[in-house]
Design a protein around this motif. Structure first.
Motif, PDB file in Angstrom:
ATOM      1  N   THR A 164       0.842  -1.195   0.000  1.00  0.00           N
ATOM      2  CA  THR A 164       0.000   0.000   0.000  1.00  0.00           C
ATOM      3  C   THR A 164       0.877   1.245   0.000  1.00  0.00           C
ATOM      4  N   ALA A 165       0.303   2.365  -0.429  1.00  0.00           N
ATOM      5  CA  ALA A 165       1.062   3.608  -0.521  1.00  0.00           C
ATOM      6  C   ALA A 165       1.485   4.130   0.849  1.00  0.00           C
ATOM      7  N   LYS A 166       0.665   3.847   1.898  1.00  0.00           N
ATOM      8  CA  LYS A 166       0.976   4.355   3.242  1.00  0.00           C
ATOM      9  C   LYS A 166       1.837   3.413   4.060  1.00  0.00           C
ATOM     10  N   GLY A 167       2.028   2.183   3.594  1.00  0.00           N
ATOM     11  CA  GLY A 167       2.857   1.257   4.343  1.00  0.00           C
ATOM     12  C   GLY A 167       2.083   0.511   5.422  1.00  0.00           C
ATOM     13  N   ASN A 168       2.810  -0.360   6.149  1.00  0.00           N
ATOM     14  CA  ASN A 168       2.190  -1.249   7.133  1.00  0.00           C
ATOM     15  C   ASN A 168       2.962  -1.180   8.457  1.00  0.00           C
ATOM     16  N   PRO A 169       2.751  -0.119   9.258  1.00  0.00           N
ATOM     17  CA  PRO A 169       3.500   0.015  10.518  1.00  0.00           C
ATOM     18  C   PRO A 169       3.226  -1.117  11.499  1.00  0.00           C
ATOM     19  N   ALA A 170       2.010  -1.671  11.486  1.00  0.00           N
ATOM     20  CA  ALA A 170       1.702  -2.770  12.412  1.00  0.00           C
ATOM     21  C   ALA A 170       2.578  -3.976  12.115  1.00  0.00           C
ATOM     22  N   CYS A 171       2.855  -4.227  10.844  1.00  0.00           N
ATOM     23  CA  CYS A 171       3.712  -5.361  10.480  1.00  0.00           C
ATOM     24  C   CYS A 171       5.139  -5.132  10.948  1.00  0.00           C
ATOM     25  N   THR A 172       5.624  -3.897  10.834  1.00  0.00           N
ATOM     26  CA  THR A 172       6.963  -3.591  11.342  1.00  0.00           C
ATOM     27  C   THR A 172       7.010  -3.779  12.850  1.00  0.00           C
ATOM     28  N   GLN A 173       5.956  -3.378  13.548  1.00  0.00           N
ATOM     29  CA  GLN A 173       5.898  -3.569  14.998  1.00  0.00           C
ATOM     30  C   GLN A 173       5.928  -5.054  15.340  1.00  0.00           C
ATOM     31  N   ASN A 174       5.146  -5.860  14.621  1.00  0.00           N
ATOM     32  CA  ASN A 174       5.150  -7.311  14.861  1.00  0.00           C
ATOM     33  C   ASN A 174       6.547  -7.889  14.659  1.00  0.00           C
ATOM     34  N   THR A 175       7.231  -7.408  13.619  1.00  0.00           N
ATOM     35  CA  THR A 175       8.562  -7.923  13.286  1.00  0.00           C
ATOM     36  C   THR A 175       9.579  -7.558  14.369  1.00  0.00           C
ATOM     37  N   VAL A 176       9.503  -6.338  14.875  1.00  0.00           N
ATOM     38  CA  VAL A 176      10.430  -5.907  15.930  1.00  0.00           C
ATOM     39  C   VAL A 176      10.179  -6.688  17.215  1.00  0.00           C
ATOM     40  N   GLU A 177       8.932  -6.928  17.553  1.00  0.00           N
ATOM     41  CA  GLU A 177       8.634  -7.732  18.752  1.00  0.00           C
ATOM     42  C   GLU A 177       9.152  -9.154  18.586  1.00  0.00           C
ATOM     43  N   LYS A 178       9.011  -9.717  17.385  1.00  0.00           N
ATOM     44  CA  LYS A 178       9.506 -11.068  17.122  1.00  0.00           C
ATOM     45  C   LYS A 178      11.033 -11.108  17.206  1.00  0.00           C
ATOM     46  N   LEU A 179      11.673 -10.078  16.693  1.00  0.00           N
ATOM     47  CA  LEU A 179      13.130 -10.014  16.664  1.00  0.00           C
ATOM     48  C   LEU A 179      13.722  -9.833  18.049  1.00  0.00           C
ATOM     49  N   THR A 180      13.121  -8.949  18.856  1.00  0.00           N
ATOM     50  CA  THR A 180      13.731  -8.547  20.125  1.00  0.00           C
ATOM     51  C   THR A 180      13.199  -9.287  21.349  1.00  0.00           C
ATOM     52  N   GLY A 181      11.982  -9.808  21.252  1.00  0.00           N
ATOM     53  CA  GLY A 181      11.348 -10.390  22.436  1.00  0.00           C
ATOM     54  C   GLY A 181      10.876  -9.322  23.403  1.00  0.00           C
ATOM     55  N   LEU A 182      10.884  -8.049  22.984  1.00  0.00           N
ATOM     56  CA  LEU A 182      10.430  -6.931  23.811  1.00  0.00           C
ATOM     57  C   LEU A 182       9.062  -6.458  23.343  1.00  0.00           C
ATOM     58  N   ARG A 183       8.221  -6.085  24.275  1.00  0.00           N
ATOM     59  CA  ARG A 183       6.911  -5.536  23.950  1.00  0.00           C
ATOM     60  C   ARG A 183       7.072  -4.096  23.457  1.00  0.00           C
ATOM     61  N   VAL A 184       6.536  -3.791  22.285  1.00  0.00           N
ATOM     62  CA  VAL A 184       6.533  -2.427  21.772  1.00  0.00           C
ATOM     63  C   VAL A 184       5.282  -1.737  22.308  1.00  0.00           C
ATOM     64  N   ASP A 185       5.494  -0.745  23.178  1.00  0.00           N
ATOM     65  CA  ASP A 185       4.357  -0.061  23.808  1.00  0.00           C
ATOM     66  C   ASP A 185       3.698   0.932  22.868  1.00  0.00           C
TER      67      ASP A 185
END
Length: 512
Positions: A164-185
């Motif tokens: 999409t033209a606006k991107g998918n920030p929720a997917c990036t958040q999911n990826t960072v949580e998966k990568l780090t094991g930290l909850r993104v507040d």
């Protein structure tokens, strides 16, 4: 005599009338003061209401429907984690600043995870290079369906998921949580226009260039060098010029994204320094908030003016020296970037327990900045009752389960016993119930040494040149097997490369 009495009576009457007039004047003055005060209160209240209405009208949120249900425990860390994404989407007037097609797919130009420690006296921003190879978990697509897990793909691809033209920030958040094991507040997305306006409102940001920069350094497709954009040395930039500065990649150092990250970290540090020097007063903060919110997309938890401003004010006591910038431990893997384990896991583990870059305990205001107990001993592993060494034995670790961070945990345990971990990765299958140690010709004795840390593992000869550990569910379910000391601080390589917001502006501005 009678005349005297009449004069006395008249005088008393005049005095009485004067007293009444005096009381009336006092009451009139009191009413005037009250009416004036009430009028001012109404005006101030209306003004604040208008400001909040304006800010609230600026704020755009992304849907929480795309945030995964499989998330790290919110109570695992006392600090807060904020994912900041710099979007190069061309919508909403951004193509005028960044060029490109308005209908192009939204991409993430830069991203960092900001960890605000529980003591609200320290903060660290961890940059994640956009070409980093990661696993992207299932993400929600525009039609409501969910994608399949993608392994060993570039981090930047998460923001483009769904095209999409606006991107998918929720997917990036999911990826960072998966990568780090930290909850993104919280997640905040800032686009070109918002960034440009922000730098104008603060009156420009001081930056430094290691060399002269020309138009071709910003656009390598040019056939000529073009005009000079930046002269070598310190200067103030704002608007389009500030945007050009943080986007420069070619022509400095080896032209890599790593070098650009270093300059972006220096820029954000300088911006923070400028904002703090101006003071977080309403006259300074509100124009800043207005500029920021006009081109900002946030998660629903920050979707109102009061929430956003209240959150910003929680960071007002973090001084410049305690504001750090680091990059996730990395190495080149061809043209891409691979995360170095177990170093990255050690970094995430330190943040989870609110240990600062130098190992200070910042888990609460009462912690008092205590340094870690250097004499604390590690919890013993399952087979650590007999001393042995893995010196000279190379091992690769693969996570055969869906438990985040398991391979990094095992890698730490192996390194603690002297083994050399050649890499960690996700196994081809993630449904292994039992841990398997595969070994190549002539490696059986060494594999048995590895097995002392994995007593329930199955030893298996295989067509491999070394030793591979494929972790199963049995390892994840056995706390004793996975027990290892949490690091008191981040790895030395990461700490040595950290930048403070009060560092020399011209130091360490490129890589290669």
């Amino acid at each position: 005599m009678a005349g005297t009495r009449r004069q006395s009576a008249s005088a008393r009457h005049d005095d009485a009338r004067s007293a009444v007039r005096g009381r009336r004047r006092k009451r009139s003055r009191a009413r005037l003061v009250l009416v004036t005060a009430l009028s001012l209160l109404v005006l101030v209240t209306a003004g604040v209401g208008w400001i909040y209405l304006r800010l609230g009208g600026n704020i755009e949120t992304f849907s929480s429907d795309g945030i995964s249900d499989d998330r790290p425990d919110a109570a695992a860390s006392k600090g807060e984690n904020v994912l900041v994404i710099g979007s190069d989407a061309r919508t909403g007037g951004n193509s005028d600043l960044g060029g490109g097609d308005k209908s192009d797919v939204g991409r993430s130009d830069t991203a960092f995870l900001l960890h605000i420690y529980a003591d609200h006296q320290h903060a660290v921003a961890v940059s994640i290079p956009r070409d980093t190879l990661v696993d992207i978990p299932p993400c929600r697509l525009p039609d409501g369906s969910w994608s399949k897990t993608q392994t060993n793909t570039i981090f930047n691809g998460a923001y483009s998921m769904g095209q999409t033209a606006k991107g998918n920030p929720a997917c990036t958040q999911n990826t960072v949580e998966k990568l780090t094991g930290l909850r993104v507040d919280h997640t905040v997305v800032v686009d070109f226009k918002g960034f440009s306006e922000l730098t104008k409102v603060v009156g420009g940001v001081q930056v430094c260039l290691p060399q002269d920069i020309y138009q071709r350094d910003l656009n390598p497709n040019r056939t000529t060098r073009g005009k000079l954009l930046f002269a070598k040395g310190e200067q103030k930039v704002a608007g389009q010029q500030a945007l050009d500065y943080v986007r420069i990649r070619h022509g400095i150092g080896d032209g890599s994204d790593i070098g650009r990250i270093k300059r972006q970290q220096a820029f954000v540090a300088s911006l923070i320094k400028k904002v703090k020097s101006d003071g977080l007063t309403p006259t300074k903060l509100l124009p800043l908030a207005d500029a920021a919110t006009r081109s900002m997309t946030v998660d629903p938890g920050l979707g109102s003016a009061d929430k956003l401003l209240s959150f910003a004010m929680t960071m007002k006591d973090i001084d410049l020296h305690n504001t750090k910038f680091v990059t996730v431990p990395w190495r080149y893997q061809g043209a891409r970037i691979a995360i170095v384990e177990p170093d990255a896991h050690a970094l995430w583990a330190a943040l989870k327990v609110d240990r600062t870059i130098d190992g200070t305990d910042a888990s609460s205001k009462e912690a008092g900045g205590k340094a870690p107990d250097e004499t604390a001993s590690a919890a013993p592993s399952a087979a650590a009752d007999e001393a042995f060494s893995g010196d000279g034995i190379d091992v690769a670790v693969h996570n055969g389960t869906t438990v985040t961070g398991l391979a990094a945990d095992a890698a730490l345990t192996l390194k603690d016993h002297g083994f050399t971990v050649t890499g960690t990765a996700t196994a081809g299958r993630q449904d292994h119930s039992t841990t398997v140690i595969e070994y190549g010709p002539g490696q059986e004795d060494r594999a048995k040494t590895v097995a002392r840390l994995f007593p329930d593992a199955e030893l298996r000869a295989a067509a491999t040149t070394g030793i591979d550990v494929i972790l199963g569910r049995d390892y994840a379910d056995n706390p004793a097997a996975t027990a290892s000391a949490e690091p008191a601080s981040v790895p030395a390589e990461v700490a040595d490369g950290a930048r403070s917001a009060d560092d020399d502006l011209c130091a360490d501005l490129s890589y290669g």
